[in-house]
Scaffold this motif. Structure first.
Motif, PDB file in Angstrom:
ATOM      1  N   ARG A  29       0.849  -1.215   0.000  1.00  0.00           N
ATOM      2  CA  ARG A  29       0.000   0.000   0.000  1.00  0.00           C
ATOM      3  C   ARG A  29       0.878   1.257   0.000  1.00  0.00           C
ATOM      4  O   ARG A  29       0.674   2.174   0.794  1.00  0.00           O
ATOM      5  N   ASN A  70      -7.454  -0.500  -3.306  1.00  0.00           N
ATOM      6  CA  ASN A  70      -7.358   0.809  -2.648  1.00  0.00           C
ATOM      7  C   ASN A  70      -6.481   1.725  -3.512  1.00  0.00           C
ATOM      8  O   ASN A  70      -5.774   1.242  -4.410  1.00  0.00           O
ATOM      9  N   THR A 128     -18.287 -10.412   3.506  1.00  0.00           N
ATOM     10  CA  THR A 128     -17.104  -9.567   3.729  1.00  0.00           C
ATOM     11  C   THR A 128     -17.371  -8.132   3.273  1.00  0.00           C
ATOM     12  O   THR A 128     -16.991  -7.171   3.944  1.00  0.00           O
ATOM     13  N   THR A 129     -18.017  -7.979   2.108  1.00  0.00           N
ATOM     14  CA  THR A 129     -18.240  -6.633   1.564  1.00  0.00           C
ATOM     15  C   THR A 129     -19.694  -6.186   1.711  1.00  0.00           C
ATOM     16  O   THR A 129     -20.007  -5.027   1.469  1.00  0.00           O
ATOM     17  N   TYR A 353      -0.482  -6.894   8.559  1.00  0.00           N
ATOM     18  CA  TYR A 353      -1.729  -7.034   7.806  1.00  0.00           C
ATOM     19  C   TYR A 353      -2.710  -5.917   8.204  1.00  0.00           C
ATOM     20  O   TYR A 353      -3.385  -5.336   7.357  1.00  0.00           O
ATOM     21  N   MET A 354      -2.749  -5.596   9.484  1.00  0.00           N
ATOM     22  CA  MET A 354      -3.662  -4.547   9.949  1.00  0.00           C
ATOM     23  C   MET A 354      -3.241  -3.165   9.422  1.00  0.00           C
ATOM     24  O   MET A 354      -4.091  -2.340   9.119  1.00  0.00           O
ATOM     25  N   THR A 355      -1.920  -2.942   9.268  1.00  0.00           N
ATOM     26  CA  THR A 355      -1.480  -1.640   8.743  1.00  0.00           C
ATOM     27  C   THR A 355      -1.921  -1.458   7.284  1.00  0.00           C
ATOM     28  O   THR A 355      -1.985  -0.334   6.786  1.00  0.00           O
ATOM     29  N   MET A 356      -2.234  -2.592   6.630  1.00  0.00           N
ATOM     30  CA  MET A 356      -2.675  -2.521   5.234  1.00  0.00           C
ATOM     31  C   MET A 356      -4.024  -1.805   5.087  1.00  0.00           C
ATOM     32  O   MET A 356      -4.355  -1.285   4.037  1.00  0.00           O
ATOM     33  N   MET A 357      -4.815  -1.790   6.165  1.00  0.00           N
ATOM     34  CA  MET A 357      -6.137  -1.148   6.095  1.00  0.00           C
ATOM     35  C   MET A 357      -6.003   0.356   5.785  1.00  0.00           C
ATOM     36  O   MET A 357      -6.877   0.947   5.186  1.00  0.00           O
ATOM     37  N   GLN A 358      -4.920   0.983   6.247  1.00  0.00           N
ATOM     38  CA  GLN A 358      -4.682   2.411   6.019  1.00  0.00           C
ATOM     39  C   GLN A 358      -3.491   2.654   5.092  1.00  0.00           C
ATOM     40  O   GLN A 358      -3.526   3.536   4.263  1.00  0.00           O
TER      41      GLN A 358
END
Ligand SMILES: Cc1cc2nc3c(=O)[nH]c(=O)nc-3n(C[C@H](O)[C@H](O)[C@H](O)COP(=O)(O)O)c2cc1C
Length: 375
Positions: A29, A70, A128-129, A353-358
């Motif tokens: 990202r 994204n 999921t979506t 993996y969580m940092t990928m959200m932002q």
């Protein structure tokens, strides 16, 4: 124990890889804006190349504007992306013998783009979506086949050494493979052979265009881990079909999509003990005997150089791949080669993996440790 096979060369198609260590595709990202490669992403790849990885597989790269996850995901769906991508490849090739593959993808059923509709082989609701995708018409599927081929051709023009199709984790191509998400009854659905058809069409189209100069590899969904989803027995059938037609390498994977909760492999397993490492080994062991000239890349929780060496030596796989450990330590292969055989420092916490959200993606554990050291 000496690492006498992990650091020996091996080929994928006609491309020589200097060792058996692959960086598994990892979306960082980190493009500058709307999918264009800039210095931030190039620096990440330079660190990997300098660190001794033999083959770097890029993060998933969009073949179509409607298939992006994204705005910071790398894209190559038109020629405007070529200069940045070319620069990235050239930066990697500065490091002797390091090869780079592009992973190409479309979000498919997992897409939730503000401007584009979500499309998939069948209109199967995704929790999921919270979206039911629109079912694609046959001629639209053929257009998508062409988009994958055109993107791979652009990658070839940029200097990439090979391509990897992303056919795993609930994204577009894996939607065709799974009986849970493909309810079609035409040439792209029905039995195993027909659900594999899109992968055969892309393969044939690309080989027609580029011959054997550009190895074609695939990250392959081999199990969904959901009721009525793809099971390993059928995953093995897909591997057999793809190996027989000439795919140059398969990296078996699984999970993702609607299997996001419970015991899945993607998002990657949160490994708490050494017994939980190498969590996809049984899949690889089942698949390997059916591959002829097609190489097997084993991914999933590999962190220990001794077991990595054993996986290659015992011919369970031809290559091993790592994602999270290389986010923490891009120089891990060099460290192992120099004789420091302590396992990867990555604790598989999935903080990255969580940092990928932002975005941008980074190793949370490493950052915390560095902050503690500074205090
Ligand atoms: C931050 C992050 C991004 C990822 N991005 C991708 C991707 O773009 N394409 C893909 O096929 N897998 C992706 N993966 C999955 C990894 O390639 C790999 O299969 C998985 O993490 C298991 O390997 P590991 O235990 O070495 O991390 C990603 C994983 C993480 C943690």
């Amino acid at each position: 124990m000496e690492l006498d096979t992990l650091f020996t060369p091996e080929k994928i198609g006609n491309v020589q890889i200097k060792n058996r260590i692959v960086r598994s595709a990892t979306h960082m990202r980190s493009t500058e804006k709307y999918g264009y490669v800039g210095d931030k992403l190039i620096n990440i790849y330079e660190d990997l190349a300098r660190g001794g990885t033999g083959l770097i597989i890029s993060g998933f790269t969009a073949v179509d504007p409607g298939g992006t996850a994204n705005p910071q995901q790398a894209c190559l769906y038109d020629d405007s992306f070529i200069p940045g991508q070319k620069k990235l490849v050239e930066a990697v090739h500065e490091y002797a013998g390091v090869k780079i593959a592009i992973q190409i993808a479309h979000t498919g059923r997992l897409g939730y783009h503000p401007k584009y509709e979500t499309v998939a082989p069948s209109p199967v609701y995704s929790k999921t979506t919270d979206i039911t995708p629109r079912e694609l018409k046959i001629d639209e599927i053929k257009e998508f086949v062409q988009k994958f081929i055109d993107t791979a051709k652009r990658a070839y023009e940029c200097g990439y050494d090979m391509v990897q199709l992303h056919a795993a984790h609930g994204y577009f191509l894996s939607n065709f493979l799974s009986p849970y998400t493909n309810k079609r009854n035409d040439e792209y659905g029905g039995d195993t052979q027909k659900r594999a058809r899109i992968l055969i069409d892309i393969y044939n189209g690309l080989r027609d265009e580029l011959g054997n100069n550009f190895p074609i590899t695939i990250k392959l969904q081999t199990e969904d881990f959901i009721p009525n989803g793809l099971i390993l027995e059928e995953g093995i059938e897909y591997a057999k079909i793809l190996s027989a037609i000439g795919y140059d390498a398969i990296e078996p994977s699984g999970g993702g999509g609607d299997s996001l909760s419970g015991k899945t492999t993607y998002p990657s397993l949160n490994i708490k003990s050494s017994e939980e490492e190498n969590y996809f080994l049984q899949h690889n062991k089942r698949i390997k005997p059916f591959l002829s000239n097609c190489k097997l890349i084993a991914m999933g929780g590999i962190k220990n150089p001794i077991s990595a060496e054993r996986i290659i030596k015992e011919n369970i796989a031809d290559f091993i791949s790592l994602s999270r450990p290389l986010i923490y330590e891009p120089d891990l292969p060099n460290r192992w080669q120099k004789g420091d055989l302590s396992p990867a420092k990555c604790i598989s916490c999935n903080g990255c993996y969580m940092t990928m959200m932002q975005g941008p993606v980074y190793c949370v554990t490493k950052k915390k440790r560095e902050e503690r050291m500074r205090k």
